[in-house]
Design a protein around this motif. Structure first.
Motif, PDB file in Angstrom:
ATOM      1  N   LEU A  63       5.732  -5.668   2.719  1.00 24.38           N
ATOM      2  CA  LEU A  63       4.422  -5.347   2.133  1.00 24.38           C
ATOM      3  C   LEU A  63       3.881  -4.019   2.662  1.00 24.38           C
ATOM      4  O   LEU A  63       2.703  -3.896   2.975  1.00 24.38           O
ATOM      5  CB  LEU A  63       3.432  -6.487   2.416  1.00 24.38           C
ATOM      6  CG  LEU A  63       3.927  -7.878   2.019  1.00 24.38           C
ATOM      7  CD1 LEU A  63       2.953  -8.943   2.475  1.00 24.38           C
ATOM      8  CD2 LEU A  63       4.168  -7.967   0.525  1.00 24.38           C
ATOM      9  N   THR A  64       4.765  -3.023   2.735  1.00 26.62           N
ATOM     10  CA  THR A  64       4.358  -1.724   3.262  1.00 26.62           C
ATOM     11  C   THR A  64       4.004  -0.717   2.177  1.00 26.62           C
ATOM     12  O   THR A  64       3.385   0.308   2.469  1.00 26.62           O
ATOM     13  CB  THR A  64       5.476  -1.114   4.130  1.00 26.62           C
ATOM     14  OG1 THR A  64       6.699  -1.125   3.382  1.00 26.62           O
ATOM     15  CG2 THR A  64       5.656  -1.904   5.413  1.00 26.62           C
ATOM     16  N   SER A  65       4.416  -0.979   0.947  1.00 21.95           N
ATOM     17  CA  SER A  65       4.111  -0.040  -0.129  1.00 21.95           C
ATOM     18  C   SER A  65       2.959  -0.564  -0.970  1.00 21.95           C
ATOM     19  O   SER A  65       2.743  -1.775  -1.088  1.00 21.95           O
ATOM     20  CB  SER A  65       5.339   0.176  -1.028  1.00 21.95           C
ATOM     21  OG  SER A  65       5.604  -0.980  -1.798  1.00 21.95           O
ATOM     22  N   ALA A  66       2.231   0.370  -1.584  1.00 20.95           N
ATOM     23  CA  ALA A  66       1.135  -0.023  -2.471  1.00 20.95           C
ATOM     24  C   ALA A  66       1.662  -0.864  -3.622  1.00 20.95           C
ATOM     25  O   ALA A  66       1.004  -1.813  -4.067  1.00 20.95           O
ATOM     26  CB  ALA A  66       0.420   1.221  -2.987  1.00 20.95           C
ATOM     27  N   ALA A  67       2.878  -0.536  -4.099  1.00 24.42           N
ATOM     28  CA  ALA A  67       3.458  -1.281  -5.223  1.00 24.42           C
ATOM     29  C   ALA A  67       3.673  -2.743  -4.853  1.00 24.42           C
ATOM     30  O   ALA A  67       3.344  -3.657  -5.632  1.00 24.42           O
ATOM     31  CB  ALA A  67       4.780  -0.641  -5.646  1.00 24.42           C
ATOM     32  N   MET A  68       4.223  -2.994  -3.653  1.00 25.25           N
ATOM     33  CA  MET A  68       4.478  -4.379  -3.251  1.00 25.25           C
ATOM     34  C   MET A  68       3.176  -5.100  -2.930  1.00 25.25           C
ATOM     35  O   MET A  68       3.025  -6.299  -3.216  1.00 25.25           O
ATOM     36  CB  MET A  68       5.419  -4.406  -2.047  1.00 25.25           C
ATOM     37  CG  MET A  68       6.867  -4.102  -2.398  1.00 25.25           C
ATOM     38  SD  MET A  68       7.535  -5.201  -3.668  1.00 25.25           S
ATOM     39  CE  MET A  68       7.384  -6.788  -2.859  1.00 25.25           C
ATOM     40  N   GLN A  69       2.206  -4.412  -2.338  1.00 23.07           N
ATOM     41  CA  GLN A  69       0.932  -5.066  -2.046  1.00 23.07           C
ATOM     42  C   GLN A  69       0.224  -5.462  -3.332  1.00 23.07           C
ATOM     43  O   GLN A  69      -0.355  -6.550  -3.431  1.00 23.07           O
ATOM     44  CB  GLN A  69       0.072  -4.148  -1.187  1.00 23.07           C
ATOM     45  CG  GLN A  69       0.600  -3.995   0.234  1.00 23.07           C
ATOM     46  CD  GLN A  69      -0.279  -3.134   1.120  1.00 23.07           C
ATOM     47  OE1 GLN A  69      -1.341  -2.672   0.706  1.00 23.07           O
ATOM     48  NE2 GLN A  69       0.159  -2.905   2.351  1.00 23.07           N
ATOM     49  N   ALA A 196      10.062   7.046  -3.695  1.00 17.47           N
ATOM     50  CA  ALA A 196      10.442   7.907  -2.575  1.00 17.47           C
ATOM     51  C   ALA A 196      10.032   7.239  -1.283  1.00 17.47           C
ATOM     52  O   ALA A 196       9.158   6.355  -1.255  1.00 17.47           O
ATOM     53  CB  ALA A 196       9.781   9.278  -2.709  1.00 17.47           C
ATOM     54  N   GLY A 197      10.662   7.671  -0.198  1.00 13.62           N
ATOM     55  CA  GLY A 197      10.426   7.042   1.097  1.00 13.62           C
ATOM     56  C   GLY A 197       8.978   7.053   1.533  1.00 13.62           C
ATOM     57  O   GLY A 197       8.532   6.160   2.262  1.00 13.62           O
ATOM     58  N   GLY A 198       8.230   8.056   1.093  1.00 11.44           N
ATOM     59  CA  GLY A 198       6.828   8.144   1.474  1.00 11.44           C
ATOM     60  C   GLY A 198       5.978   6.991   0.986  1.00 11.44           C
ATOM     61  O   GLY A 198       4.842   6.812   1.465  1.00 11.44           O
ATOM     62  N   ALA A 199       6.508   6.183   0.049  1.00 12.81           N
ATOM     63  CA  ALA A 199       5.770   5.008  -0.425  1.00 12.81           C
ATOM     64  C   ALA A 199       5.611   3.958   0.673  1.00 12.81           C
ATOM     65  O   ALA A 199       4.753   3.079   0.581  1.00 12.81           O
ATOM     66  CB  ALA A 199       6.482   4.386  -1.623  1.00 12.81           C
ATOM     67  N   VAL A 200       6.422   4.055   1.725  1.00 15.95           N
ATOM     68  CA  VAL A 200       6.422   3.063   2.804  1.00 15.95           C
ATOM     69  C   VAL A 200       5.513   3.556   3.935  1.00 15.95           C
ATOM     70  O   VAL A 200       5.939   4.307   4.813  1.00 15.95           O
ATOM     71  CB  VAL A 200       7.855   2.819   3.320  1.00 15.95           C
ATOM     72  CG1 VAL A 200       7.852   1.768   4.421  1.00 15.95           C
ATOM     73  CG2 VAL A 200       8.769   2.406   2.178  1.00 15.95           C
TER      74      VAL A 200
END
Length: 265
Positions: A63-69, A196-200
């Motif tokens: 749950l580290t990305s905005a997409a997963m949250q 991209a990795g910055g999403a995390v």
């Protein structure tokens, strides 16, 4: 939450693993379930798996990305344990029947060269502890019916862990830009998502720092050789028997999860 209820919740989740039948959300059954209770329930299950012969091979941050949250309706990261029984070879058939309601997500996996112990871990400490990175696909799964989870539900359920597929070409940390590394996620040859990795958390390295410090407060050290999954670059996608999912990460490589067809199982 009283200890008896916590033990009962852990037993219910263990039974779901064994039967393949998901349970109702724990936060419905136990309305007073807190995040602290949920981690206690997670640890109780891990102790049972260890007693049965499993070994801890790392940790995952979820749950580290905005997409997963957004996808799961939560607002902060969590963590779970990776056991040796969860790892699958790149491209080798995976028995989908091992899971209840699997989804898959692309990640940049860290492999540690030396132990990393918080609290007080900095980004520099984390960089110094990393041996190399690998492209990874995490198979997430939920023992909670229909993925109707809150943060406490997924924490208690070992952060919805299911399986891990690692690529087999190690890349030095200084050879890749973790923030700008782009990802193409394909299922059965069709492009499903990009990221991209910055999403995390702004950088996957930030997730590693967060994990080391949170675990350090509990006296737990990230060990040399262990794998850390820092979180998904895209939203998770569902998978079914016969599916082939590939993640291509710029500068890092490609990893494939191949789910066995029903008739092959």
């Amino acid at each position: 939450m009283d200890p008896g209820s916590a033990d009962k919740a852990a037993a219910e989740l263990l039974a779901a693993y064994a039967s393949g039948n998901p349970i109702q959300p724990l936060t419905t059954t136990y309305p007073d379930l807190s995040v602290e209770d949920a981690y206690a329930i997670q640890r109780a299950q891990i102790e049972v798996f260890l007693e049965r012969g499993a070994r801890i091979k790392g940790h995952k941050v979820g749950l580290t990305s905005a997409a997963m949250q957004r996808q799961l309706g939560v607002d902060q990261p969590d963590y779970g344990h990776l056991l040796d029984t969860m790892f699958h070879l790149d491209g080798a058939p995976i028995d989908t029947g091992r899971f209840i309601q699997p989804r898959i997500e692309p990640e940049i996996a860290f492999v540690l060269r030396r132990p990393l112990a918080g609290p007080g871990v900095t980004a520099a400490d984390a960089v110094a502890a990393v041996d190399f990175v690998l492209p990874a696909l995490e198979i997430i799964d939920s023992r909670i019916a229909d993925w109707r989870i809150t943060l406490a539900d997924t924490i208690a359920d070992n952060a919805s862990s299911g399986g891990v597929v690692l690529g087999n070409r190690p890349v030095r940390l200084d050879a890749v830009d973790l923030v700008l590394a782009g990802c193409l996620l394909h299922r059965n040859g069709a492009l499903i998502d990009t990221g991209a990795g910055g999403a995390v958390l702004g950088s996957p390295l930030n997730a590693l720092v967060w994990l080391a410090n949170v675990l350090g407060e509990q006296g737990v050290t990230l060990e040399a050789g262990h794998v850390v999954l820092p979180g998904s670059i895209t939203a998770a996608i569902p998978v079914a028997p016969g599916d082939v999912v590939t993640a291509t990460l710029a500068g890092i490589g490609t990893v494939t999860a191949r789910f066995a067809a029903e008739e092959a199982r």
